[in-house]
Design a protein around this motif. Sequence first.
Motif, PDB file in Angstrom:
ATOM      1  N   PHE A   1      -0.724  -9.769   5.565  1.00  0.00           N
ATOM      2  CA  PHE A   1      -0.093  -9.300   6.795  1.00  0.00           C
ATOM      3  C   PHE A   1       0.776  -8.077   6.520  1.00  0.00           C
ATOM      4  O   PHE A   1       0.710  -7.074   7.225  1.00  0.00           O
ATOM      5  N   ILE A   2       1.550  -8.156   5.448  1.00  0.00           N
ATOM      6  CA  ILE A   2       2.418  -7.031   5.107  1.00  0.00           C
ATOM      7  C   ILE A   2       1.590  -5.799   4.770  1.00  0.00           C
ATOM      8  O   ILE A   2       1.870  -4.700   5.230  1.00  0.00           O
ATOM      9  N   SER A   3       0.516  -6.008   4.006  1.00  0.00           N
ATOM     10  CA  SER A   3      -0.253  -4.837   3.597  1.00  0.00           C
ATOM     11  C   SER A   3      -1.030  -4.234   4.767  1.00  0.00           C
ATOM     12  O   SER A   3      -1.305  -3.045   4.791  1.00  0.00           O
ATOM     13  N   LEU A   4      -1.385  -5.062   5.757  1.00  0.00           N
ATOM     14  CA  LEU A   4      -2.137  -4.539   6.893  1.00  0.00           C
ATOM     15  C   LEU A   4      -1.245  -3.918   7.960  1.00  0.00           C
ATOM     16  O   LEU A   4      -1.623  -2.977   8.636  1.00  0.00           O
ATOM     17  N   THR A   5      -0.070  -4.474   8.125  1.00  0.00           N
ATOM     18  CA  THR A   5       0.781  -4.021   9.225  1.00  0.00           C
ATOM     19  C   THR A   5       2.022  -3.286   8.739  1.00  0.00           C
ATOM     20  O   THR A   5       2.706  -2.659   9.523  1.00  0.00           O
ATOM     21  N   GLY A   6       2.297  -3.394   7.443  1.00  0.00           N
ATOM     22  CA  GLY A   6       3.502  -2.775   6.913  1.00  0.00           C
ATOM     23  C   GLY A   6       4.758  -3.523   7.325  1.00  0.00           C
ATOM     24  O   GLY A   6       5.868  -3.070   7.122  1.00  0.00           O
ATOM     25  N   GLU A   7       4.558  -4.695   7.950  1.00  0.00           N
ATOM     26  CA  GLU A   7       5.723  -5.451   8.401  1.00  0.00           C
ATOM     27  C   GLU A   7       5.629  -6.874   7.892  1.00  0.00           C
ATOM     28  O   GLU A   7       4.535  -7.396   7.714  1.00  0.00           O
ATOM     29  N   LYS A   8       6.770  -7.490   7.750  1.00  0.00           N
ATOM     30  CA  LYS A   8       6.787  -8.922   7.492  1.00  0.00           C
ATOM     31  C   LYS A   8       6.455  -9.617   8.808  1.00  0.00           C
ATOM     32  O   LYS A   8       6.607  -9.030   9.865  1.00  0.00           O
ATOM     33  N   VAL A   9       5.991 -10.856   8.714  1.00  0.00           N
ATOM     34  CA  VAL A   9       5.720 -11.582   9.930  1.00  0.00           C
ATOM     35  C   VAL A   9       7.035 -11.876  10.638  1.00  0.00           C
ATOM     36  O   VAL A   9       7.934 -12.438  10.055  1.00  0.00           O
TER      37      VAL A   9
END
Length: 310
Positions: A300-308
């Motif tokens: 998730f972090i690598s795809l969105t650059g954000e933590k959930v």
Amino acid sequence: MPTASIIARSLTKSYGELTALESFDLEVEQGSIFGLLGPNGAGKTTLIRILTTLMRQSRGEAFIEGLDTRSEGRAIRRMIGVVSQENSLDRYLTARENLELHARLHGMEKKLYKRRIDELLELMGLAGRQKDFPDTFSGGMQRRLVVARALVHQPRVLFLDEPTTGLDPQSRRAVWEYIRSLAGRMTIFLTTHYLEEAEQLCDRIAIMDHGRLIAIGSTQELKDRLSGATVYEIEFTGEGADRYAALLGSMPCVIDIRQIENKVTVTLECWECLSEIVTALNGAPVRRISLQERTLEDVFISLTGEKVRE
Ligand SMILES: Nc1ncnc2c1ncn2[C@@H]1O[C@H](COP(=O)(O)OP(=O)(O)O)[C@@H](O)[C@H]1O
Ligand SMILES: [Mg+2]
């Protein structure tokens, strides 16, 4: 080729100015457990409402077992089970009566539903409490009762909107076990904002945020989409973690480093960098070095650059 159980094509939903779902494409295979993963506000409930015919899309189309959600809502509602985000149990009816009411609303014959309800109460671990009122149940038991209710009319597709949100870890695991026990008997579509839940339960996962599909695949496929970075945990036996953390942190192949007491977690550019780390740790009081499994959180972090977002 068997038709997919759930199909969404360019599904879009706007609430006034806000586009809660944007050009969403999805196919869910019959008999599989599919997870829709995304933070709060991602659009998960919006998608489930459209698929379960509770709401109409603004654009695009969706099919459940080949039936169009816009024109064949009645037929779809007969063959799906829905567990909504809120529990919505009737508190003035006993657990069993809640199930019986649902059976009668679905026009089932008493002979048929009596046996079916016995089985479900047994399956969900609630047989001993069937005469009690839902208010006296724990959160996990209420959730299981709602799942049982959604199964009374033997749906071919079961939708669960955040089945374990708000439950303590132990009840969450119990609900997982019951969901798992249904695997293969029907198509299961669940939404969650817990990475672990998707990872534990689902054959395939779609990750979404801001109304858009970010990635789709099996847990393994999604993990494989991560960059080559690998994470190791180094556990020190005694003193020295601080000193070595500083040393490792200064090495060019170390992208990230974290320390909790005598455990140091390092993220390396690639797994080959491990030999440099081992050399640097020569003579250090190391108990163990272990490779950390990459989690969906990493994806998730690598795809969105954000933590959930919780
Ligand atoms: N009935 C509604 N009217 C206006 N905005 C809504 C409505 N329902 C949801 N939204 C908004 O749409 C977005 C997606 O919401 P939702 O589908 O509930 O997300 P999720 O279930 O992933 O938390 C959010 O920004 C939410 O505030
Ligand atoms: Mg929701």
